[in-house]
Design an enzyme around this catalytic site. Sequence first.
Site, PDB file in Angstrom:
ATOM      1  N   GLY A  31       0.796  -1.232   0.000  1.00 45.37           N
ATOM      2  CA  GLY A  31       0.000   0.000   0.000  1.00 45.37           C
ATOM      3  C   GLY A  31       0.830   1.284   0.000  1.00 45.37           C
ATOM      4  O   GLY A  31       0.290   2.363   0.251  1.00 45.37           O
ATOM      5  N   LYS A  68       9.579   8.820  -7.214  1.00 48.79           N
ATOM      6  CA  LYS A  68       9.695   7.359  -7.134  1.00 48.79           C
ATOM      7  C   LYS A  68      11.060   7.095  -7.765  1.00 48.79           C
ATOM      8  O   LYS A  68      11.170   6.925  -8.996  1.00 48.79           O
ATOM      9  CB  LYS A  68       8.553   6.700  -7.931  1.00 48.79           C
ATOM     10  CG  LYS A  68       8.662   5.199  -8.096  1.00 48.79           C
ATOM     11  CD  LYS A  68       7.957   4.424  -7.011  1.00 48.79           C
ATOM     12  CE  LYS A  68       8.182   2.930  -7.158  1.00 48.79           C
ATOM     13  NZ  LYS A  68       7.601   2.149  -6.061  1.00 48.79           N
ATOM     14  N   ASP A 120       2.985   3.334 -10.941  1.00 48.17           N
ATOM     15  CA  ASP A 120       3.105   4.071  -9.666  1.00 48.17           C
ATOM     16  C   ASP A 120       3.344   5.554  -9.929  1.00 48.17           C
ATOM     17  O   ASP A 120       2.728   6.423  -9.308  1.00 48.17           O
ATOM     18  CB  ASP A 120       4.293   3.540  -8.833  1.00 48.17           C
ATOM     19  CG  ASP A 120       3.948   2.258  -8.086  1.00 48.17           C
ATOM     20  OD1 ASP A 120       2.884   1.678  -8.358  1.00 48.17           O
ATOM     21  OD2 ASP A 120       4.762   1.834  -7.239  1.00 48.17           O
ATOM     22  N   GLU A 127       8.386   7.772  -2.683  1.00 53.13           N
ATOM     23  CA  GLU A 127       7.963   6.377  -2.485  1.00 53.13           C
ATOM     24  C   GLU A 127       9.140   5.457  -2.754  1.00 53.13           C
ATOM     25  O   GLU A 127       9.791   5.542  -3.799  1.00 53.13           O
ATOM     26  CB  GLU A 127       6.794   5.995  -3.409  1.00 53.13           C
ATOM     27  CG  GLU A 127       6.313   4.575  -3.083  1.00 53.13           C
ATOM     28  CD  GLU A 127       5.355   3.952  -4.096  1.00 53.13           C
ATOM     29  OE1 GLU A 127       4.671   4.682  -4.829  1.00 53.13           O
ATOM     30  OE2 GLU A 127       5.318   2.698  -4.123  1.00 53.13           O
ATOM     31  N   GLY A 128       9.394   4.553  -1.818  1.00 52.27           N
ATOM     32  CA  GLY A 128      10.477   3.584  -1.984  1.00 52.27           C
ATOM     33  C   GLY A 128      10.110   2.507  -2.978  1.00 52.27           C
ATOM     34  O   GLY A 128       9.147   2.632  -3.753  1.00 52.27           O
ATOM     35  N   GLY A 162       9.735  -1.834  -2.974  1.00 55.72           N
ATOM     36  CA  GLY A 162       9.807  -3.026  -2.141  1.00 55.72           C
ATOM     37  C   GLY A 162       9.821  -2.646  -0.678  1.00 55.72           C
ATOM     38  O   GLY A 162       9.019  -1.836  -0.222  1.00 55.72           O
ATOM     39  N   ASN A 214      -2.189  -0.706   6.940  1.00 53.66           N
ATOM     40  CA  ASN A 214      -3.059  -0.804   5.760  1.00 53.66           C
ATOM     41  C   ASN A 214      -3.500  -2.250   5.584  1.00 53.66           C
ATOM     42  O   ASN A 214      -2.677  -3.148   5.381  1.00 53.66           O
ATOM     43  CB  ASN A 214      -2.288  -0.325   4.523  1.00 53.66           C
ATOM     44  CG  ASN A 214      -3.174  -0.280   3.297  1.00 53.66           C
ATOM     45  OD1 ASN A 214      -4.356   0.068   3.389  1.00 53.66           O
ATOM     46  ND2 ASN A 214      -2.620  -0.627   2.152  1.00 53.66           N
ATOM     47  N   PRO A 264      -8.756   0.517   6.531  1.00 52.29           N
ATOM     48  CA  PRO A 264      -9.387  -0.807   6.439  1.00 52.29           C
ATOM     49  C   PRO A 264      -9.296  -1.379   5.029  1.00 52.29           C
ATOM     50  O   PRO A 264      -8.982  -0.670   4.068  1.00 52.29           O
ATOM     51  CB  PRO A 264     -10.841  -0.519   6.822  1.00 52.29           C
ATOM     52  CG  PRO A 264     -11.063   0.897   6.425  1.00 52.29           C
ATOM     53  CD  PRO A 264      -9.740   1.605   6.574  1.00 52.29           C
TER      54      PRO A 264
END
Length: 226
Positions: free
Chosen positions: A14, A37, A53, A114-115, A117, A174, A203
């Site tokens: 997530g 990214k 992504d 965002e990383g 993995g 998440n 959720p």
Amino acid sequence: MKSFFVTGTDTGIGKTVVTCALADALRSSGVDVGVMKPFATGVPQKDGFKSEDVKLLAQYSSVDDPESLINPYFFPIPTSPYGAAKKLCKTIDVDLVLSSYEKLQANHDVVLVEGIGGILTPILKDYFVADLIKDLNLDALLVVGTKMGSVNHTLLAMNLCKKYGIHISGLIINQTDSDGYDLQDLEEDLVSLSGIDVICKIPLLQNVDIKAVSQILQKDSVLSKL
Ligand SMILES: Nc1ncnc2c1ncn2[C@@H]1O[C@H](COP(=O)(O)OP(=O)(O)O)[C@@H](O)[C@H]1O
Ligand SMILES: [Mg+2]
């Protein structure tokens, strides 16, 4: 708010959904947010950005930065940057990633990175996502899944961050599968075992709608906790 590196306990946990929702929430509150990214791998998209992504990150942050800055490295093989570069006989220059980040940081109030993995996904033979977080001098947000084993994965990631001296600003739980931990039980266990705050619980969703996740973040006052 300062810039953050969004990492996770695993791939498919997530990170993209959370980063997009955070970007959307920031934009709604008037913050000029940039996204990055640094490394993406996988099947290239047919039009627009090569990485799915990156397409989502750019969409929800509404940036118009060039793809080469947002995503300096894309490899069309769904594996780690280290594995993909080796297979494709490409070289990775981490300085290019660092200078791209500096340019984005200069153009925006906040940058969400965002990383790829998890925290120990290899980029070079002796250089992992954790090294990149250190070199970018960023605090981390750790996205945690709910499948059985998530406590183990979270504590492993936290121990690694401690060893590297990476500050984790918060955990975001998440729920990506239906038969794992109960959200409340997992929050209680992680807070008591690690002492790090869970800043939001998302959720399991029937249809993933980033705007709805952004609303959850805003309802939980996530921005004011960072
Ligand atoms: N809370 C959720 N409920 C249901 N599906 C989710 C949830 N969060 C993420 N997903 C789905 O799980 C998949 C992986 O999420 P993604 O954000 O791409 O993970 P990562 O970036 O860590 O690889 C995507 O298909 C996404 O839509
Ligand atoms: Mg992702």
